[in-house]
Scaffold this active site. Structure first.
Site: not given
Ligand SMILES: *Cc1c(COP(=O)(O)O)cnc(C)c1O
Length: 396
Positions: A183, A211, A242
């Site tokens: 990220s 992501h 996301k």
């Molecule tokens: C955002 C993210 C999470 C957490 O996801 P949520 O559904 O918001 O709990 C887990 N792993 C990665 C790599 C993320 O970017």
């Protein structure tokens, strides 16, 4: 007791503030979208949401959520295995498996829970988890909850992964765990090489597609599509928070027996509420839309290419990216903070990242592209970057 504890907290909080690590929250009073309105009344173009496909405020998703409120009500008031499973939950699980070319799916309240509950039900002290050093906090927590031996490898470094795999040869079962897209830099994990090493050293693979799903691969199916290894990894975790609509919800999808065991033993699944049916219904709609047409994925790709080429032309230094994340490198922490603040004055909402989120001397502004962005949005962003970049002597 609390008098003393309060003093302790106040001290810690002021340390956080003095270290420049205090996180303020900006308040948005409009739906999440390419443009948002802040509580100050300012309208800004949003380049820091994970709204990769621009679906957070999509009419069709809002409509299907509303329809679901009428057909299935609001909440489930139950975990899945007692009375929290509807036809919509099951349909969404099947749809996710179809999308990723896997055998079955288990839904969680969030991907944080999917990762938190991924390891402990499957592995014991006899086993090994080999984890990329830059993996998401939820993977790190999930690994901590499991008694398996832990091996960490330098991010996306295949020589180091091989070293760690060699060390882990005495364990009964091994699993390599990686984020699909990292990220902070926006680079993808070299999944083809990871799978090769897994085969060579008799290991399984788990990839977190948070992501990357919806973003990478020709039809947005993530890193397994990008590297042409769909169906080859044992476990994929992902989020509905996301690219996939941006509301809430997570999942693990993969081998049927693994999913079956998670349903029996994964604690965040067994002891936490079902996602509301309206989220599942909108999720189903979202996967239907994504498979009917490739419009959003294509739009996102062209936005990514356009921003990358324009920001480079303007003279900025960016990290090579293979996703919708672009790190505009400023290297200095104070400069990054000031740069982001000035961009906001220009109506561009981005966040500056510095140590400890990224290594020292690697401070940057992270830009996240979306299919919701129009060319004018990107042009305005590049113009603002250029203006501030000149004022702060980052570019000539
Ligand atoms: C955002 C993210 C999470 C957490 O996801 P949520 O559904 O918001 O709990 C887990 N792993 C990665 C790599 C993320 O970017």
């Amino acid at each position: 007791m609390y008098t003393r504890f309060k003093k302790h907290l106040i001290n810690e909080l002021s340390e956080i503030t003095n270290d420049g690590l205090y996180k303020d929250e900006r308040i948005i009073v409009s739906p999440q979208d390419a443009e948002v309105t802040l509580d100050t009344g300012q309208k800004v173009i949003n380049f820091c949401a994970n709204n990769y496909l621009g679906l957070s405020n999509d009419d069709k998703l809002v409509e299907s959520a509303k329809e679901s409120l009428d057909s299935h009500g609001y909440g489930m008031s139950s975990v899945r295995f007692i009375c929290g499973t509807t036809d919509v939950h099951k349909a969404l699980e099947q749809k996710i498996a179809q999308f990723f070319g896997t055998e079955d799916t288990i839904l969680y309240a969030a991907c944080f829970d999917a990762n938190g509950g991924a390891f402990e039900p499957l592995l014991t002290a006899e086993d090994a988890i080999i984890s990329d050093e830059l993996n998401h906090a939820s993977i790190i927590d999930g690994v901590r909850l499991c008694k398996a031996a832990r091996y960490r490898y330098k991010s996306a470094d295949m020589a180091d992964l091989e070293e760690q795999l060699k060390k882990a040869q005495d364990q009964r079962f091994r699993i390599i765990v990686t984020d699909g897209v990292f990220s902070m830099d926006g680079n993808v994990a070299p999944m083809d090489k990871i799978v090769d090493l897994a085969n060579k050293y008799d290991a399984m693979v788990m990839v977190d597609e948070c992501h990357s799903a919806g973003v990478v691969g020709k039809t947005g199916k993530g890193v397994t599509e990008l590297f042409d290894i769909m169906g080859d990894v044992e476990m994929i975790t992902g989020t509905l928070g996301k690219a996939f609509g941006g509301a809430i919800g997570g999942f693990t999808t993969g081998k049927k027996e693994i999913i079956e065991m998670l349903r029996q033993r994964s604690r965040p699944y067994l002891f936490s509420n079902s996602i509301p049916p309206l989220i599942a219904a909108a999720g189903l709609k979202m996967f239907e839309m994504m498979t009917e047409t490739n419009e959003l994925q294509d739009k996102l790709q062209s936005n990514i290419e356009y921003f990358n080429s324009e920001i480079k032309k303007a003279g900025f230094d960016i990290k090579p990216t293979e996703s919708a994340i672009v790190a505009v490198m400023l290297y200095d922490a104070k400069l990054s903070k000031e740069f982001a603040a000035r961009l906001l004055d220009e109506g561009i909402y981005v966040i500056g990242f510095s140590y400890p989120v990224v290594p020292k001397e690697q401070a940057r502004i992270r830009v996240q592209l979306s299919a919701a962005h129009q060319k004018e949005h990107i042009d305005k962003a590049v113009a603002a970057f250029t203006k501030i970049g000149k004022e702060l002597k980052v570019i000539d």
